[in-house]
Design an enzyme around this catalytic site. Sequence first.
Site, PDB file in Angstrom:
ATOM      1  N   TYR A   1       0.870  -1.183   0.000  1.00  0.00           N
ATOM      2  CA  TYR A   1       0.000   0.000   0.000  1.00  0.00           C
ATOM      3  C   TYR A   1       0.901   1.225   0.000  1.00  0.00           C
ATOM      4  O   TYR A   1       1.848   1.306   0.787  1.00  0.00           O
ATOM      5  CB  TYR A   1      -0.883  -0.014   1.254  1.00  0.00           C
ATOM      6  CG  TYR A   1      -1.794   1.176   1.402  1.00  0.00           C
ATOM      7  CD1 TYR A   1      -2.940   1.301   0.625  1.00  0.00           C
ATOM      8  CD2 TYR A   1      -1.512   2.173   2.332  1.00  0.00           C
ATOM      9  CE1 TYR A   1      -3.785   2.387   0.773  1.00  0.00           C
ATOM     10  CE2 TYR A   1      -2.357   3.268   2.488  1.00  0.00           C
ATOM     11  CZ  TYR A   1      -3.493   3.369   1.708  1.00  0.00           C
ATOM     12  OH  TYR A   1      -4.328   4.447   1.854  1.00  0.00           O
TER      13      TYR A   1
ATOM     14  N   ASP B   1       9.383   3.026  -0.893  1.00  0.00           N
ATOM     15  CA  ASP B   1       8.417   3.703  -0.045  1.00  0.00           C
ATOM     16  C   ASP B   1       8.768   3.357   1.400  1.00  0.00           C
ATOM     17  O   ASP B   1       8.456   2.277   1.887  1.00  0.00           O
ATOM     18  CB  ASP B   1       7.012   3.219  -0.412  1.00  0.00           C
ATOM     19  CG  ASP B   1       5.946   3.751   0.524  1.00  0.00           C
ATOM     20  OD1 ASP B   1       6.301   4.384   1.533  1.00  0.00           O
ATOM     21  OD2 ASP B   1       4.757   3.515   0.255  1.00  0.00           O
TER      22      ASP B   1
ATOM     23  N   LYS C   1       5.205   9.777   8.244  1.00  0.00           N
ATOM     24  CA  LYS C   1       5.031   9.310   9.632  1.00  0.00           C
ATOM     25  C   LYS C   1       6.083   9.886  10.585  1.00  0.00           C
ATOM     26  O   LYS C   1       5.972  11.034  10.982  1.00  0.00           O
ATOM     27  CB  LYS C   1       4.984   7.792   9.661  1.00  0.00           C
ATOM     28  CG  LYS C   1       3.891   7.277   8.678  1.00  0.00           C
ATOM     29  CD  LYS C   1       3.216   6.050   9.129  1.00  0.00           C
ATOM     30  CE  LYS C   1       2.309   5.466   8.097  1.00  0.00           C
ATOM     31  NZ  LYS C   1       0.907   5.664   8.340  1.00  0.00           N
TER      32      LYS C   1
HETATM   33  N1  HOZ Z   1      -3.632   3.447   6.202  1.00  0.00           N
HETATM   34  C1  HOZ Z   1      -3.180   3.598   7.534  1.00  0.00           C
HETATM   35  C2  HOZ Z   1      -2.471   2.404   8.031  1.00  0.00           C
HETATM   36  N2  HOZ Z   1      -1.602   1.757   7.145  1.00  0.00           N
HETATM   37  C3  HOZ Z   1      -4.316   3.908   8.479  1.00  0.00           C
HETATM   38  C4  HOZ Z   1      -4.403   5.342   8.686  1.00  0.00           C
HETATM   39  C5  HOZ Z   1      -5.434   5.796   9.725  1.00  0.00           C
HETATM   40  O1  HOZ Z   1      -6.537   5.256   9.804  1.00  0.00           O
HETATM   41  O2  HOZ Z   1      -5.121   6.726  10.426  1.00  0.00           O
END
Ligand code: HOZ
Length: 427
Positions: A144, A239, A267
């Site tokens: 992802y 990534d 992050k």
């Molecule tokens: N896509 C995020 C984890 N891989 C989740 C982000 C969120 O819900 O804050």
Amino acid sequence: MKSKKSAQILKRALKLIPGGVNSPVRAFKAVGGKPLFISKAKGSKIYDADGNCFIDYIGSWGPMILGHAHPRVISAIKKTADKSTSFGAPSELEVTLAELTLKAFPSMDMVRFVSSGTEATMSAIRLARAYTKRDGILKFDGCYHGHADSLLVKAGSGAATFGVPDSPGVPADLAKHTFNAAYNDISSVKAVFEANPSDIAAVIVEGVPGNMGVVLPKEGFLESLKKLCETYGALLIMDEVMSGFRLCYGGAQKIHKINPDITCLGKVIGGGLPVGAFGGKRQIMEMLSPSGPVYQAGTLSGNPVAMVAGIETLKLLQKKGTYEKLYVTTDSLYKGILGIAKRHSVPCHISVAGAMFTVFFTENIVHNYSDARTSDLAKFSKYFTTMLKNGVYLPPSQFEAVFVSLAHSKDDISKTLEAVEKSFKSL
Ligand code: HOZ
């Protein structure tokens, strides 16, 4: 566990915000629950609107590596905010964070800051397409890279959790430029290159996948990937939004000695404020506007408050012994879980990368997305629910990672393992 206030807020939220949440996984739907509305967090603990306290292993999905509300980060944020929360003009803080970033990632000569990981990967893809004058990209099933159109193809994280790995709304004309391969299977990558020798602008890969749960690269996989990219004139985009400062100070590319053409970060680099970054070789980065013709922009890019949160976080992470402490805490937790699984004969495979890991309820070693899907999702939901009832806040999906922080104490780990004991007993 009281949940009256969270339930009331959810009722209001559902009328105003799709699904009541601003990012799908946090709705707890995958584990058959209702989301808790959070009121505050400090160190390793998170508190909801009903006053329940949990040991937090989401850590805002990675950024809170120091623990929540670290006093030095908060004080820097407050001081900076006093001078205004946004300029929409350059500030020295951007240069300082760029210097820190480039020093940590020698593969990058230049970097640009954006406001999220999604923006970073989306911009990296545009840049790679412009640089190579090709349209195709290759990504791995279950990886992802945020929710940009080209990347929402066989995607992990929430897309996998909610069964929309190929989201409606992504034009077929665009998705056809995204090729897929199986993670850790270099022959599947070769096959795509052989069939499309001059179409692929870039291969994009997570430093260590964390969005189909954590999955480790097999020995030599990343090296072979880089070689194939060179052979076919494609760029390698790593990534490292998740893995960047979490595996070590320098990310997966430092551990696996990979020299990607472009790296994406997010992050941790924002210390819990919205920051993403992408950077790489000078001749590629200089194609970006205003040095070059590739357009990319953002009003809140390089935001001073976000920059200073990142700077303070990175400075604290540079302290001697920091990562060793994270690894010791992570080891004691995951090894404890493995021991409990063995005692209760719960089939369980744990993939660990630095200070993040995933417990899969399967006997298989998880090398790719189809292995990850062999995990017993009903068991995961039960595990999640019992852990929550016993004061432990885990990511509410099998296809995510647990994040350990420097604030997790020995006492937190023993309390967590007590909860695991109760949970596994009931599986
Ligand atoms: N896509 C995020 C984890 N891989 C989740 C982000 C969120 O819900 O804050």
